[in-house]
Design a protein around this motif. Structure first.
Motif, mmCIF file in Angstrom:
data_model
loop_
_atom_site.group_PDB
_atom_site.id
_atom_site.type_symbol
_atom_site.label_atom_id
_atom_site.label_comp_id
_atom_site.label_asym_id
_atom_site.label_seq_id
_atom_site.Cartn_x
_atom_site.Cartn_y
_atom_site.Cartn_z
ATOM 1 N N GLU A 276 0.832 -1.206 0.000
ATOM 2 C CA GLU A 276 0.000 0.000 0.000
ATOM 3 C C GLU A 276 0.866 1.256 0.000
ATOM 4 O OE1 GLU A 276 -3.696 1.980 2.579
ATOM 5 O OE2 GLU A 276 -2.638 0.200 3.323
ATOM 6 N N ARG A 277 1.985 1.184 0.679
ATOM 7 C CA ARG A 277 2.872 2.357 0.782
ATOM 8 C C ARG A 277 3.545 2.656 -0.555
ATOM 9 N NH1 ARG A 277 7.131 1.575 5.337
ATOM 10 N NH2 ARG A 277 5.182 1.529 6.533
ATOM 11 N N ASP A 278 4.071 1.635 -1.225
ATOM 12 C CA ASP A 278 4.768 1.839 -2.507
ATOM 13 C C ASP A 278 4.704 0.530 -3.288
ATOM 14 O OD1 ASP A 278 6.463 2.346 -4.639
ATOM 15 O OD2 ASP A 278 7.947 3.417 -3.428
ATOM 16 N N TYR A 279 3.653 0.390 -4.093
ATOM 17 C CA TYR A 279 3.435 -0.882 -4.787
ATOM 18 C C TYR A 279 4.530 -1.141 -5.829
ATOM 19 C CZ TYR A 279 1.122 -4.655 -7.270
ATOM 20 O OH TYR A 279 0.837 -5.868 -7.843
ATOM 21 N N GLU A 280 4.976 -0.114 -6.499
ATOM 22 C CA GLU A 280 6.013 -0.302 -7.517
ATOM 23 C C GLU A 280 7.297 -0.839 -6.887
ATOM 24 O OE1 GLU A 280 7.549 2.314 -11.233
ATOM 25 O OE2 GLU A 280 7.955 3.203 -9.270
ATOM 26 N N ALA A 281 7.719 -0.244 -5.767
ATOM 27 C CA ALA A 281 8.928 -0.717 -5.083
ATOM 28 C C ALA A 281 8.738 -2.148 -4.586
ATOM 29 C CB ALA A 281 9.263 0.205 -3.916
ATOM 30 N N ALA A 282 7.517 -2.483 -4.112
ATOM 31 C CA ALA A 282 7.248 -3.841 -3.648
ATOM 32 C C ALA A 282 7.377 -4.840 -4.792
ATOM 33 C CB ALA A 282 5.849 -3.909 -3.037
ATOM 34 N N CYS A 283 6.918 -4.459 -5.977
ATOM 35 C CA CYS A 283 7.044 -5.343 -7.133
ATOM 36 C C CYS A 283 8.507 -5.537 -7.516
ATOM 37 C CB CYS A 283 6.254 -4.773 -8.314
ATOM 38 S SG CYS A 283 4.459 -4.847 -8.089
ATOM 39 N N TYR A 284 9.291 -4.476 -7.467
ATOM 40 C CA TYR A 284 10.721 -4.597 -7.760
ATOM 41 C C TYR A 284 11.387 -5.590 -6.801
ATOM 42 C CZ TYR A 284 10.582 -0.448 -10.798
ATOM 43 O OH TYR A 284 10.331 0.444 -11.812
ATOM 44 N N ASP A 285 11.077 -5.461 -5.507
ATOM 45 C CA ASP A 285 11.670 -6.364 -4.511
ATOM 46 C C ASP A 285 11.245 -7.807 -4.754
ATOM 47 O OD1 ASP A 285 12.934 -4.273 -3.234
ATOM 48 O OD2 ASP A 285 11.357 -3.995 -1.742
ATOM 49 N N THR A 286 9.976 -7.982 -5.104
ATOM 50 C CA THR A 286 9.453 -9.329 -5.312
ATOM 51 C C THR A 286 10.137 -10.014 -6.482
ATOM 52 O OG1 THR A 286 7.315 -8.597 -4.462
ATOM 53 C CG2 THR A 286 7.359 -10.672 -5.684
ATOM 54 N N ALA A 287 10.369 -9.281 -7.558
ATOM 55 C CA ALA A 287 10.974 -9.872 -8.755
ATOM 56 C C ALA A 287 12.358 -10.422 -8.475
ATOM 57 C CB ALA A 287 11.031 -8.834 -9.871
ATOM 58 N N THR A 288 13.071 -9.829 -7.524
ATOM 59 C CA THR A 288 14.430 -10.268 -7.212
ATOM 60 C C THR A 288 14.445 -11.687 -6.645
ATOM 61 O OG1 THR A 288 14.983 -7.965 -6.702
ATOM 62 C CG2 THR A 288 16.552 -9.641 -6.005
ATOM 63 N N HIS A 289 13.432 -12.033 -5.869
ATOM 64 C CA HIS A 289 13.350 -13.372 -5.251
ATOM 65 C C HIS A 289 11.962 -13.960 -5.521
ATOM 66 C CE1 HIS A 289 17.136 -12.709 -3.128
ATOM 67 N NE2 HIS A 289 16.683 -11.538 -2.733
ATOM 68 N N ALA A 290 11.563 -13.982 -6.778
ATOM 69 C CA ALA A 290 10.190 -14.344 -7.130
ATOM 70 C C ALA A 290 9.807 -15.739 -6.637
ATOM 71 C CB ALA A 290 10.002 -14.241 -8.642
ATOM 72 N N GLU A 291 10.677 -16.724 -6.817
ATOM 73 C CA GLU A 291 10.329 -18.089 -6.425
ATOM 74 C C GLU A 291 10.178 -18.217 -4.911
ATOM 75 O OE1 GLU A 291 9.387 -20.486 -8.447
ATOM 76 O OE2 GLU A 291 9.586 -18.943 -9.982
ATOM 77 N N ARG A 292 11.043 -17.531 -4.163
ATOM 78 C CA ARG A 292 10.908 -17.564 -2.700
ATOM 79 C C ARG A 292 9.588 -16.917 -2.274
ATOM 80 N NH1 ARG A 292 16.767 -17.026 -2.392
ATOM 81 N NH2 ARG A 292 17.628 -18.573 -0.949
ATOM 82 N N PHE A 293 9.252 -15.792 -2.918
ATOM 83 C CA PHE A 293 8.005 -15.124 -2.560
ATOM 84 C C PHE A 293 6.793 -15.987 -2.912
ATOM 85 C CE2 PHE A 293 10.416 -11.074 -2.272
ATOM 86 C CZ PHE A 293 9.881 -10.611 -1.076
ATOM 87 N N LYS A 294 6.878 -16.765 -3.979
ATOM 88 C CA LYS A 294 5.767 -17.665 -4.308
ATOM 89 C C LYS A 294 5.570 -18.703 -3.207
ATOM 90 C CE LYS A 294 5.977 -17.308 -9.357
ATOM 91 N NZ LYS A 294 6.280 -18.010 -10.631
#
Length: 739
Positions: free
Chosen positions: A305-323
């Protein structure tokens, strides 16, 4: 309380006492006796502390002495190869020295009954080599003419002790210890120390974590756990605090990468009982309890909610772990957390794009304006990419540098200090290589890359603009021994040290002599290592001249260097505790052109599954300073221990420090040696590391204060920041903001 006392004593020099255990004061003559006993161990007390000492019980006094000895290695048993080696070694011939060592290798598996036969060693001249060795019980092997007995070998506990000299009070090293008995002062002290360690600009070592847990236990008891001010320099640190100490600290998280590490830490505690590795260098397993799943889900929702774009950037770095994490927390069970579910849908649908991919796309456009615009959105990434941008846009370097200068004040100060170190050392010609230290504390020397003079000038100017004025109006008190220390760079310590400083720091061997402008009183450096394990650990030292040429080495295969450096002998099994020492006479070594002494500790063989130094029980190394050989109650004289490193790197060897005999300084290196079981096999690696450390000029506290515009004050009462010579204390300079 005992463990707490050790932590505070090691880190601050203060020894806290229970406020309800004070006893009646002892007579004056008994007080003098207590002061004398502590002085023999290297402790000196102020008048106020002596008043506290007068009311200490015998049990408290015994605890203080035991804790002090433990910190300095004085409570360990075990043996060296030769008792009182510092007296005996200089009198031995090479024949005696090495035949005794060979007999040790041959007889180490014999029991006492076999040893009681006094196995003798015989030599016979041979035309093909210097000698042939023959072994027999009490008579030569066969009918061999001219065979001569060289020596009888006796194990350590059969050797007779030599008469040792006494150290005078003026010859002993003395370090001030403050005795504190006041609950009203101890709790704030614990709170302050916890805050310093928790917010330090360095990844927590295992010792930092253990100390934080010890301090937190007492703070929770008094309901005094502090609220820490973020941001945290390292995601691993915040994850540890949130998972192992209090989840309240998780609200300091600013990125999803931090939340991911918190989830990993909580899972490791549930699965393994400890937070484990939080660097994400190993595969992650998630096992969260219901309330923990809810907690992580709300954190993710808040940051999205605070910064969705930054959250997406962080997620892409460790996408499989986040899944895997998303499957564990079940986002669908939280319909009210709208941003969490939007994030999870995008993650499952493969819609995440990393910031790095956007940067790469900008580079492919070959548009300098686009690249600098994209990089400026994340100043920290721009700082790490500055050299790449300067090289890529060789015709627009000024434009790149100007764009970075605009965002440099928003870059974390430690990163700018690291860049300053790189630029200045390369410009000075001593930075053609750099030291890379992995998560296990093991070092590798790699090329630093090529830079033009223009790149160095632009980069250094940009870094200075980013640091300029950060401490404007801030008053800082700098003790005499702090200004020349290196600013912390963030690498975790591989070893716990009594000094509490990070690698690259240089400290004086004789700080008292420097203050008083008097000659140094100590003439002998005694290196030591100890371990209590069946492993075979070896202490060695390499001796270099001022130009870095190897002059000699002292190790188990060559146990002396002329008449100024002696090894105590090679112990091949440390069961029950073992010591190895090396004495180095400073004046005689300097006459032979020795400037640098580089000690190493290496694991030759692990007899009980020890594969790295971290596997060896109670392994430490350090050095003492002595006025002469043959003095002190023991070879390991507690009062003279200048520093001690607990060696825990996941490597076969360690280079803990470098001694400069000319300048009488010690450089803390604290780096693991990946391979090699002795200095012959690892000599080239040690030399490369030595050259890097010996000629490296770090960014000092004085440099930082000058560049950031801080005001240095003479009295600590006038200061906003009072510095101490520790990583935790120096890190305050990074957190503080000026006017």
């Amino acid at each position: 309380m005992a463990q707490l006392q050790q932590v505070i004593l090691r880190r601050t020099g203060i020894y806290p006492l229970n406020s309800v255990l004070a006893s009646d004061p002892v007579p004056q003559h008994e007080l003098h006796q207590r002061v004398r006993v502590l002085a023999e161990l290297g402790m000196v007390l102020s008048t106020e502390s002596q008043k506290t000492l007068m009311r200490m019980s015998e049990h408290e006094l015994a605890d203080l002495i035991a804790d002090w000895k433990h910190l300095h290695g004085g409570d360990r048993g075990g043996c060296a190869f030769r008792k009182d080696f510092d007296i005996i070694e200089p009198t031995l011939t090479d024949t005696q020295r090495y035949t005794e060592q060979m007999l040790h290798y041959v007889t180490r598996f014999m029991g006492r009954r076999e040893m009681a036969k006094h196995l003798c060693l015989y030599t016979v001249a041979c035309p093909c080599c210097d000698a042939i060795w023959w072994f027999a019980n009490n008579q030569p092997y066969g009918d061999i003419p001219d065979a001569q007995v060289i020596t009888d070998f006796r194990p350590y506990d059969w050797q007779l002790a030599c008469e040792r000299g006494e150290l005078s009070n003026s010859e002993r090293d003395q370090r001030e210890v403050v005795l504190l008995r006041s609950e009203g002062r101890i709790v704030p002290l614990i709170c302050s120390l916890f805050t310093e360690i928790a917010t330090q600009n360095q990844v927590y070592s295992e010792f930092d974590r253990a100390d934080l847990l010890t301090l937190a236990t007492h703070l929770v008891f008094y309901d005094a756990l502090p609220t820490l001010e973020g941001p945290f320099a390292f995601r691993e640190n915040l994850a540890f605090l949130a998972a192992a100490i209090s989840t309240d600290y998780a609200h300091q998280a600013r990125t999803l990468n931090e939340v991911l590490r918190i989830a990993v830490a909580l899972s490791n505690i549930n699965l393994l009982g400890t937070e484990g590795d939080l660097s994400l260098s190993e595969p992650s397993r998630f096992k969260l309890r219901r309330h923990q799943r809810t907690f992580i889900a709300r954190l993710i929702n808040t940051l999205c909610e605070r910064d969705y774009e930054a959250a997406c950037y962080d997620t892409a770095t460790h996408a499989e772990r986040f899944k895997r994490l998303a499957r564990t927390i079940h986002p669908g069970e939280y319909p009210s957390l709208v941003y969490l579910n939007v994030w999870a849908d995008a993650l499952y649908n493969g819609e995440m794009r990393s910031y790095e991919s956007e940067v790469d796309a900008a580079y492919r456009s070959c548009d300098v304006d686009k690249v600098t615009r994209v990089l400026s959105r994340r100043p920290g990434v721009f700082a790490r990419q500055l050299n790449r941008a300067l090289r890529y846009f060789s015709g627009d370097q000024q434009q790149v540098a100007d764009a970075f200068c605009q965002v440099a004040p928003r870059v974390a100060a430690p990163l700018l200090v690291q860049m300053h170190n790189m630029y200045t050392n390369i410009a000075a010609g001593s930075g053609q290589h750099r030291l890379v230290i992995d998560k296990a504390g093991v070092g590798s020397v790699v090329p630093a890359g090529s830079y033009t003079q223009r790149q160095l000038e632009l980069g250094l100017h940009a870094v200075k603009s980013g640091l300029s004025g950060r401490l404007s109006g801030v008053r800082v008190h700098v003790p005499h021994d702090v200004a020349s220390l290196a600013m912390p760079l963030g690498n975790r310590n591989a070893s716990e040290s009594l000094l509490g400083l990070s690698r690259y720091n240089r400290v004086r061997l004789d700080p008292q002599a420097m203050q008083a402008k008097s000659p140094a009183k100590n003439s002998v450096i005694r290196l030591f290592t100890y371990w209590n394990s069946p492993a075979d650990v070896d202490l060695s030292v390499l001796l270099y001249d001022a130009k870095g040429a190897l002059l000699d080495r002292v190790w188990y295969g060559s146990q002396r260097a002329k008449k100024y450096c002696y090894h105590s002998g090679d112990v091949t099994n440390g069961t029950g505790g073992a010591w190895e020492f090396i004495d180095l006479k400073i004046a005689q070594a300097r006459e032979d052109r020795v400037r640098y002494a580089v000690p190493t500790v290496q694991l030759y063989a692990g007899h009980s599954g020890e594969n790295t130094l971290a596997d060896v029980n109670d392994l430490f190394a350090g050095f003492m300073l002595l006025p002469r050989v043959g003095v002190g109650k023991n070879v390991h004289e507690v009062s003279q221990v200048r520093t001690k490193f607990t060696l825990t790197s996941r490597a076969r060897g360690s280079l803990p420090l470098i001694l400069d005999l000319k300048e009488r300084t010690m450089t803390i290196t604290d780096v693991g040696i990946r391979s090699g079981v002795n200095v012959i096999e690892s000599g080239s690696v040690v030399k490369a590391m030595f050259e890097l450390f010996a000629h490296y000029a770090p960014f000092t506290v004085a440099d930082y204060l000058n560049l950031t515009g801080a005001t240095v004050v003479g009295e600590d009462e006038e200061a906003d920041i009072v510095l101490q010579p520790t990583v935790a204390s120096l890190s305050q300079l990074y957190r503080y903001k000026g006017l």
